[in-house]
Motif scaffolding. Structure first.
Motif, short mmCIF file in Angstrom:
data_model
loop_
_atom_site.label_atom_id
_atom_site.label_comp_id
_atom_site.label_asym_id
_atom_site.label_seq_id
_atom_site.Cartn_x
_atom_site.Cartn_y
_atom_site.Cartn_z
N HIS A 1 12.76 -12.71 9.63
CA HIS A 1 11.78 -13.65 9.11
C HIS A 1 12.39 -14.63 8.10
CE1 HIS A 1 8.67 -11.37 11.08
NE2 HIS A 1 9.00 -10.27 10.42
N VAL A 2 13.59 -14.34 7.63
CA VAL A 2 14.19 -15.14 6.55
C VAL A 2 15.41 -15.93 7.02
CG1 VAL A 2 15.26 -15.07 4.27
CG2 VAL A 2 13.35 -13.54 4.81
N LEU A 3 16.38 -15.24 7.60
CA LEU A 3 17.66 -15.88 7.89
C LEU A 3 17.57 -17.03 8.90
CD1 LEU A 3 20.20 -12.91 7.76
CD2 LEU A 3 19.60 -14.57 6.00
N PRO A 4 16.84 -16.90 10.01
CA PRO A 4 16.75 -18.06 10.91
C PRO A 4 16.13 -19.28 10.23
CG PRO A 4 16.08 -16.07 12.06
CD PRO A 4 16.20 -15.70 10.60
N ARG A 5 15.10 -19.08 9.42
CA ARG A 5 14.48 -20.21 8.71
C ARG A 5 15.44 -20.82 7.70
NH1 ARG A 5 8.43 -17.70 7.45
NH2 ARG A 5 7.81 -17.42 9.65
N LEU A 6 16.18 -19.96 7.02
CA LEU A 6 17.15 -20.44 6.05
C LEU A 6 18.24 -21.24 6.74
CD1 LEU A 6 17.48 -20.14 2.98
CD2 LEU A 6 19.01 -18.23 3.41
N SER A 7 18.66 -20.77 7.92
CA SER A 7 19.69 -21.47 8.68
C SER A 7 19.20 -22.85 9.12
CB SER A 7 20.09 -20.64 9.90
OG SER A 7 21.21 -21.18 10.53
N HIS B 1 27.84 -25.29 8.27
CA HIS B 1 26.83 -24.77 7.34
C HIS B 1 27.48 -23.95 6.24
CE1 HIS B 1 23.91 -26.13 10.26
NE2 HIS B 1 22.90 -25.63 9.56
N ALA B 2 28.43 -23.09 6.63
CA ALA B 2 29.11 -22.26 5.63
C ALA B 2 29.92 -23.13 4.68
CB ALA B 2 30.01 -21.24 6.32
N ALA B 3 30.56 -24.16 5.22
CA ALA B 3 31.35 -25.05 4.37
C ALA B 3 30.45 -25.77 3.36
CB ALA B 3 32.10 -26.07 5.23
N SER C 1 23.65 -16.20 7.81
CA SER C 1 22.66 -16.50 8.84
C SER C 1 23.28 -17.09 10.09
CB SER C 1 21.61 -17.46 8.28
OG SER C 1 22.13 -18.79 8.17
N ARG C 2 24.44 -17.71 9.94
CA ARG C 2 25.07 -18.35 11.10
C ARG C 2 25.62 -17.31 12.07
NH1 ARG C 2 22.86 -22.79 11.77
NH2 ARG C 2 24.65 -23.78 12.78
#
Length: 498
Positions: free
Chosen positions: A38-44, A124-126, A156-157
């Motif tokens: 519920h969190v990581l896909p939205r954050l991504s 995204h990580a960069a 999340s990636r």
């Protein structure tokens, strides 16, 4: 004859690393992470195009107290920009790695829109690492807040199946490197040498005992800062005044306490400095204006900094810039400036900004004022150091202003006995000449710009009533002006450099 072992080809190593990468990717895909779907896909998704970090920077600038928060937000965004440029122009094209196969990833984790660029390294990580590192280089407190979010975005990636773990690690490393590379070009405030600080004699006033603080209730953030002063210094006397009553309040406060405190912008601090120097009492400055140049050059960014110096009695002596005749000409009183004195387009800019700010706000008024000031058809004509010349701007700084990256910044020495004199010569296009002068920066000579050090500047041949500005205040001149310094005339409470 013995033979040496052959150097292994990169093939087996690359294959081994790929196996480790796939194993780590599959381990993440197979493991259940409670609540993460519920969190990581939205954050991504929120971090697409840096939107999450732009929002975070805006929140830091709006909610944070003082210039440190704004600098941290700006450095975070600038670091992100450097990292994104490096990733998109070089790294993505150099290593054309395909994205992971999504069959291993549960459907609930997958992003609705899959990225179409190559997998290595993770942009995204960069961006996350660059933003968090840039913020932390300016403010450890904000860095601690941002870091967990950056880690979560990077994780999340892999969690959503769009990157292998090595993509994320490489992207994060590039992001950190981008932040440090930017710091090499544009130093952080902590990298700059401590200002010149000849020690001054001032009494120790724990909890503000014996301190009278005058607050300009209409100056920037002074009202909010006054509440912080009361909390940090419960024994201090705090007096809030309207701008029209400031002079009388400061005179009375200087006679009542062992030290004079002031909370307001640069113009308010200017008036307090002249009163403190006249009465021979030390000055305690609490940033409460929009820019707070003098306080920041002393290393004072918050009420806590001044409260710490008051408790220990740490103080320094600083120079006062002086111009004669002063703003009240006929009275014979000298005028003083802590930051800068200027003639030309800047006084007109200040006057226009002050006229429009109550109606449309500070920043829009500043833009309008700059536009109006640069529309002037004729430069100022004056005799400077015995030579008559047209000029768009004469800037006289109290001490030498150093550069922080591409723009003039702080002063490293507040008691150097020198005036920083910069002139933008007259011509048909003031906007282009002022821009050229800004780009020239430290160059001492150019076709449009001159920068020299002086102990005294003489200006004559002025049209009576010519506007000039000093520490953000505007007054009008006679036909002549003499600008010099009163060395180490003021004692100011100042925290010791860390």
């Amino acid at each position: 004859m013995p033979t040496s072992n052959p150097i292994p080809s990169p093939g087996p190593w690359r294959a081994r690393l790929t196996r480790y990468d796939l194993a780590a990717f599959q381990a993440v895909a197979d493991r259940h992470w409670p609540g993460a779907e519920h969190v990581l896909p939205r954050l991504s998704r929120g971090a697409n195009h840096g939107l999450l970090w732009f929002g975070a920077a805006a929140g830091m600038a709006a909610l944070g107290s003082g210039a440190r928060s704004r600098r941290a937000a700006l450095r975070g965004i600038a670091s992100l920009g450097v990292a994104s440029a490096a990733i998109n122009t070089v790294a993505k094209r150099a290593v054309r790695r395909e994205r992971p196969i999504l069959d291993l990833v549960p459907v609930i984790r997958r992003l609705k829109r899959q990225p179409f660029t190559t997998s290595f390294p993770s942009g995204h990580a960069a961006s996350a690492a660059a933003f968090a590192t840039g913020v932390a280089l300016e403010s450890k407190g904000w860095g601690a807040v941002v870091a967990p979010v950056a880690v979560a975005v990077a994780a999340s990636r892999v969690y959503t199946g769009v990157h292998y773990p090595s993509d994320v690690l490489a992207g994060a490393a590039l992001g950190v490197g981008a932040a440090f590379a930017l710091r090499g070009v544009v130093p952080t405030r902590g990298q700059l040498p401590a200002p010149g600080r000849p020690p001054g004699q001032a009494p120790s006033l724990p909890a503000g005992d014996g301190l009278v603080v005058v607050v300009n209730r209409e100056s920037g953030s002074a009202t909010a800062a006054a509440g912080l002063v009361r909390d940090a210094l419960p024994l201090a006397t705090v007096v809030e005044c309207a701008p029209s009553d400031l002079s009388g309040c400061l005179e009375e406060a200087a006679g009542r306490g062992r030290a004079l405190g002031v909370c307001g912008g640069d113009g308010t601090v200017n008036l307090a400095a002249s009163v403190a120097a006249t009465h021979g009492v030390p000055l305690a400055v609490f940033p409460g204006g929009t820019l707070n140049h003098f306080a920041y050059d002393l290393g004072i960014e918050a009420v806590h900094d001044t409260a710490t110096a008051l408790a220990s009695g740490d103080a320094v002596r600083v120079d006062l810039g002086r111009f004669r005749p002063g703003p009240h000409g006929a009275s014979g009183a000298d005028g003083y400036f802590l930051n800068a004195f200027s003639l030309g387009v800047y006084p007109e800019l200040v006057r226009t900004r002050e006229r429009w700010a109550p109606r449309i706000g500070g920043w829009p008024a500043g833009v309008l004022a700059a536009f109006e000031a640069l529309r002037g058809e004729r430069p100022l004509t004056a005799e400077l150091q015995g030579r008559r010349r047209p000029l768009w701007l004469l800037f006289v700084g109290n001490g030498m202003f150093q550069r922080v990256g591409p723009a003039p910044g702080r002063r490293h020495n507040l008691a150097d006995g020198l005036l920083d004199v910069r002139v933008v010569h007259g011509g048909r296009t003031p906007a282009l000449r002022l821009l050229a002068a800004a780009v020239a920066g430290p160059l001492t000579r150019s076709p449009v710009h001159a920068a020299v050090r002086r102990r005294q500047v003489r200006i004559s041949g002025l049209a009576k009533g010519t506007p000039y500005a000093y520490d953000g205040e505007v007054a009008h001149s006679g036909t002549e002006l003499v600008i010099d310094k009163v060395p180490e005339a003021l004692t100011v409470y100042c925290p010791r450099p860390v």
